[in-house]
Design a protein around this motif. Sequence first.
Motif, PDB file in Angstrom:
ATOM      1  N   PRO A   1       0.794  -1.256  -0.059  1.00  0.00           N
ATOM      2  CA  PRO A   1      -0.082   0.107   0.022  1.00  0.00           C
ATOM      3  C   PRO A   1       0.726   1.285   0.025  1.00  0.00           C
ATOM      4  N   GLU A   2       1.820   1.215   0.770  1.00  0.00           N
ATOM      5  CA  GLU A   2       2.840   2.539   0.694  1.00  0.00           C
ATOM      6  C   GLU A   2       3.336   2.692  -0.676  1.00  0.00           C
ATOM      7  N   CYS A   3       3.943   1.628  -1.173  1.00  0.00           N
ATOM      8  CA  CYS A   3       4.485   1.582  -2.347  1.00  0.00           C
ATOM      9  C   CYS A   3       3.610   2.152  -3.551  1.00  0.00           C
ATOM     10  N   LEU A   4       2.303   1.627  -3.652  1.00  0.00           N
ATOM     11  CA  LEU A   4       1.511   2.277  -4.349  1.00  0.00           C
ATOM     12  C   LEU A   4       1.108   3.678  -4.145  1.00  0.00           C
ATOM     13  N   GLY A   5       0.918   4.022  -2.969  1.00  0.00           N
ATOM     14  CA  GLY A   5       0.586   5.241  -2.866  1.00  0.00           C
ATOM     15  C   GLY A   5       1.458   6.142  -3.057  1.00  0.00           C
ATOM     16  N   LEU A   6       2.901   6.032  -3.042  1.00  0.00           N
ATOM     17  CA  LEU A   6       3.950   6.913  -3.514  1.00  0.00           C
ATOM     18  C   LEU A   6       3.813   7.287  -5.033  1.00  0.00           C
ATOM     19  N   GLN A   7       3.745   5.976  -5.593  1.00  0.00           N
ATOM     20  CA  GLN A   7       3.374   6.284  -7.024  1.00  0.00           C
ATOM     21  C   GLN A   7       2.077   6.984  -7.501  1.00  0.00           C
ATOM     22  N   LEU A   8       0.907   6.863  -6.741  1.00  0.00           N
ATOM     23  CA  LEU A   8      -0.043   7.608  -7.134  1.00  0.00           C
ATOM     24  C   LEU A   8       0.247   8.925  -6.700  1.00  0.00           C
ATOM     25  N   LYS A   9       0.826   9.291  -5.499  1.00  0.00           N
ATOM     26  CA  LYS A   9       1.017  10.722  -5.090  1.00  0.00           C
ATOM     27  C   LYS A   9       1.729  11.572  -6.385  1.00  0.00           C
ATOM     28  N   GLU A  10       3.024  10.536  -6.774  1.00  0.00           N
ATOM     29  CA  GLU A  10       3.736  11.235  -8.206  1.00  0.00           C
ATOM     30  C   GLU A  10       2.968  11.332  -9.164  1.00  0.00           C
ATOM     31  N   LEU A  11       1.792  10.628  -9.578  1.00  0.00           N
ATOM     32  CA  LEU A  11       0.896  10.865 -10.672  1.00  0.00           C
ATOM     33  C   LEU A  11      -0.132  12.031 -10.286  1.00  0.00           C
ATOM     34  N   GLY A  12      -0.089  12.408  -8.951  1.00  0.00           N
ATOM     35  CA  GLY A  12      -1.316  13.323  -8.331  1.00  0.00           C
ATOM     36  C   GLY A  12      -2.703  12.698  -8.589  1.00  0.00           C
ATOM     37  N   ARG A  13      -2.717  11.598  -7.959  1.00  0.00           N
ATOM     38  CA  ARG A  13      -3.875  10.761  -8.054  1.00  0.00           C
ATOM     39  C   ARG A  13      -4.269  10.017  -6.588  1.00  0.00           C
ATOM     40  N   PHE A  14      -3.812  10.236  -5.687  1.00  0.00           N
ATOM     41  CA  PHE A  14      -3.838   9.631  -4.400  1.00  0.00           C
ATOM     42  C   PHE A  14      -4.848  10.547  -3.907  1.00  0.00           C
ATOM     43  N   ASP A  15      -6.196  10.452  -4.345  1.00  0.00           N
ATOM     44  CA  ASP A  15      -7.364  11.137  -3.595  1.00  0.00           C
ATOM     45  C   ASP A  15      -7.820  10.095  -2.471  1.00  0.00           C
ATOM     46  N   PRO A  16      -8.862  10.564  -1.753  1.00  0.00           N
ATOM     47  CA  PRO A  16      -9.219   9.404  -0.595  1.00  0.00           C
ATOM     48  C   PRO A  16     -10.031   8.426  -1.368  1.00  0.00           C
ATOM     49  N   ALA A  17     -10.622   8.399  -2.306  1.00  0.00           N
ATOM     50  CA  ALA A  17     -11.024   7.114  -2.951  1.00  0.00           C
ATOM     51  C   ALA A  17      -9.911   6.024  -3.317  1.00  0.00           C
ATOM     52  N   MET A  18      -8.768   6.740  -3.767  1.00  0.00           N
ATOM     53  CA  MET A  18      -7.628   5.768  -4.235  1.00  0.00           C
ATOM     54  C   MET A  18      -6.955   5.271  -2.961  1.00  0.00           C
ATOM     55  N   GLU A  19      -6.885   6.063  -1.853  1.00  0.00           N
ATOM     56  CA  GLU A  19      -6.285   5.769  -0.751  1.00  0.00           C
ATOM     57  C   GLU A  19      -7.083   4.567   0.160  1.00  0.00           C
ATOM     58  N   ALA A  20      -8.432   4.616  -0.109  1.00  0.00           N
ATOM     59  CA  ALA A  20      -9.250   3.589   0.295  1.00  0.00           C
ATOM     60  C   ALA A  20      -9.021   2.061  -0.501  1.00  0.00           C
ATOM     61  N   MET A  21      -8.811   2.277  -1.889  1.00  0.00           N
ATOM     62  CA  MET A  21      -8.471   1.062  -2.585  1.00  0.00           C
ATOM     63  C   MET A  21      -7.065   0.606  -2.272  1.00  0.00           C
ATOM     64  N   VAL A  22      -6.204   1.294  -2.079  1.00  0.00           N
ATOM     65  CA  VAL A  22      -4.907   0.663  -1.875  1.00  0.00           C
ATOM     66  C   VAL A  22      -4.610  -0.122  -0.313  1.00  0.00           C
ATOM     67  N   ASN A  23      -5.586   0.765   0.528  1.00  0.00           N
ATOM     68  CA  ASN A  23      -5.836  -0.080   1.767  1.00  0.00           C
ATOM     69  C   ASN A  23      -6.661  -1.208   2.015  1.00  0.00           C
ATOM     70  N   ASN A  24      -7.172  -1.523   0.624  1.00  0.00           N
ATOM     71  CA  ASN A  24      -8.151  -2.742   0.979  1.00  0.00           C
ATOM     72  C   ASN A  24      -7.889  -3.579  -0.320  1.00  0.00           C
ATOM     73  N   LEU A  25      -6.510  -3.871  -0.611  1.00  0.00           N
ATOM     74  CA  LEU A  25      -5.995  -4.674  -1.825  1.00  0.00           C
ATOM     75  C   LEU A  25      -6.376  -6.158  -1.595  1.00  0.00           C
ATOM     76  N   GLN A  26      -6.995  -6.524  -0.437  1.00  0.00           N
ATOM     77  CA  GLN A  26      -7.447  -7.867  -0.623  1.00  0.00           C
ATOM     78  C   GLN A  26      -8.732  -8.013  -1.105  1.00  0.00           C
ATOM     79  N   LEU A  27      -9.373  -6.865  -1.190  1.00  0.00           N
ATOM     80  CA  LEU A  27     -10.621  -7.068  -1.998  1.00  0.00           C
ATOM     81  C   LEU A  27     -10.243  -6.953  -3.366  1.00  0.00           C
ATOM     82  N   VAL A  28      -9.190  -6.085  -3.649  1.00  0.00           N
ATOM     83  CA  VAL A  28      -8.809  -6.143  -5.319  1.00  0.00           C
ATOM     84  C   VAL A  28      -8.614  -7.517  -5.731  1.00  0.00           C
ATOM     85  N   ALA A  29      -7.798  -8.319  -4.925  1.00  0.00           N
ATOM     86  CA  ALA A  29      -7.295  -9.827  -5.366  1.00  0.00           C
ATOM     87  C   ALA A  29      -8.581 -10.511  -5.372  1.00  0.00           C
ATOM     88  N   LYS A  30      -9.549 -10.429  -4.520  1.00  0.00           N
ATOM     89  CA  LYS A  30     -10.800 -11.097  -4.531  1.00  0.00           C
ATOM     90  C   LYS A  30     -11.588 -10.574  -5.627  1.00  0.00           C
TER      91      LYS A  30
END
Length: 496
Positions: free
Chosen positions: A212-241
């Motif tokens: 999550p921290e790794c992806l968050g750093l990349q999203l911040k670089e792209l200017g895309r680390f909004d609350p919705a994206m932050e919630a997604m990277v914090n719930n990667l287990q749901l992405v995997a499922k």
Amino acid sequence: MKQSLDMRQGQSLVMTPQLQQAIKLLQLSNQELSEFVEAEIERNPLLNKAEEEPAPSGEDTGPDNRQQLSLDESSGLGEARDQLDAPGEDVYEPGTGSDAAMPAGTSGPSAKADWSGVGGGGSGEDFDYTANLSTDISLREHLHTQLNLAGLSAADRLIAARLIDETDDTGYLRADLEDLAQALGADIANIEAVLDVCQGFDPTGVMARSIPECLGLQLKELGRFDPAMEAMVNNLQLVAKHDMKGLAAACGVDKEDLLDMMSELRQLSPKPGASFASDASVAVTPDVFVREMPNGMFAVELNSENLPRVLMDKAYYAEVTALPMRDKEKEFISECAASATWLIKSLDQRARTILKVASEIVRQQDAFFAHGVAHLRPLNLKQVADAIEMHESTVSRVTTNKYMSTPRGLFELKYFFSASIPATGGGEAHSAEAVRHRIKTLIDNETPDNVLSDDQIVEILTGYGVDIARRTVAKYRESLNIPSSVQRRRILRASA
């Protein structure tokens, strides 16, 4: 015109092959040295590996390979100075063993990934390595190159170097920051601040402690680390499922936005270091051990297990030379004997030189070993070279690819060096990295109507207590790829 024959007397520096070999041995790492010695043993019939057994009674096994260093009192150099960098002649005195003691003064490209295996801290088996082309340098080398330009203080640079060394080949930091702070004698806030700088290095996402921290750093670089994206990277287990309903509820978005977000997420790399050459096969072992003694002194000793030990088979040499031989055979045996003798002396001198340099580093940086990284002093090659009466180039060779194991961790010897700038009024010197960073900060804050010349920067730094020349400011500015004040003024006005 006429021809004539003149005789002239002069001095010139001639580096003998033997001296070239000694210098080569000095700069080799432990692994490279072992490979070199193995090749010499294969080539030279008079060389044998020394058996790992106690020497017979009365045999000289070499001096003890340890030195003690007091925090408040240094011992004298005492013995004869090292002659490794003396010119043009064989300057070595007979040695006794290769573990002898010396007197001590005591942006990789992003890759698309399958997220079905997330949650393993970047160690999943399903990452598409073929999508990443390996480069010629390792991730650590790439990060250390950026560290040299980061403008950190000597203390922060050492912390950063330690963080880089704790980073694995996939790009993840595997050290516990609290343990690191305790080992280095630094505040946890200081460690986190340095880590924040390092996480700005290329490739984006490097030195993260989790996916999550790794992806968050990349999203911040792209200017895309909004609350919705932050919630997604914090719930990667749901992405995997592929739990779309659960993700939509967690992120607070509809299905269409969720699909777009997942598409963006798959463009990121969960292993930012995978595009670099792996150096996992290179095991780093210390050349020197530093131990704190109960009496407040430090014991500095060589790691004898890493030192190749070779002997010349004198019995075989005597047997062979007693036989009738042709001139070429005699010449070959004579060359083998000379080469064996020189190699043994060179290995002995290499060990002595490493121990001498390491002991002086410990003496110069005693406050670091006693109190922590905040007490690291500015130190350059010349200071050590002058103290142990050697040439700077010799010290430079010794400190490259040589490691010191200390109570505060494992460090390459070169980590303890940082150029210093004198302070005005005789105060404590400033590290060159800190001064370089201050110059960059001054220039970053310029406006079209207030562009600083090198002379003005000198005046400002003098006000901070930094005694620096204009040409040094220009040199540091150029090392940072910053144009002249005239060029900067044009650029600022054009962009205004």
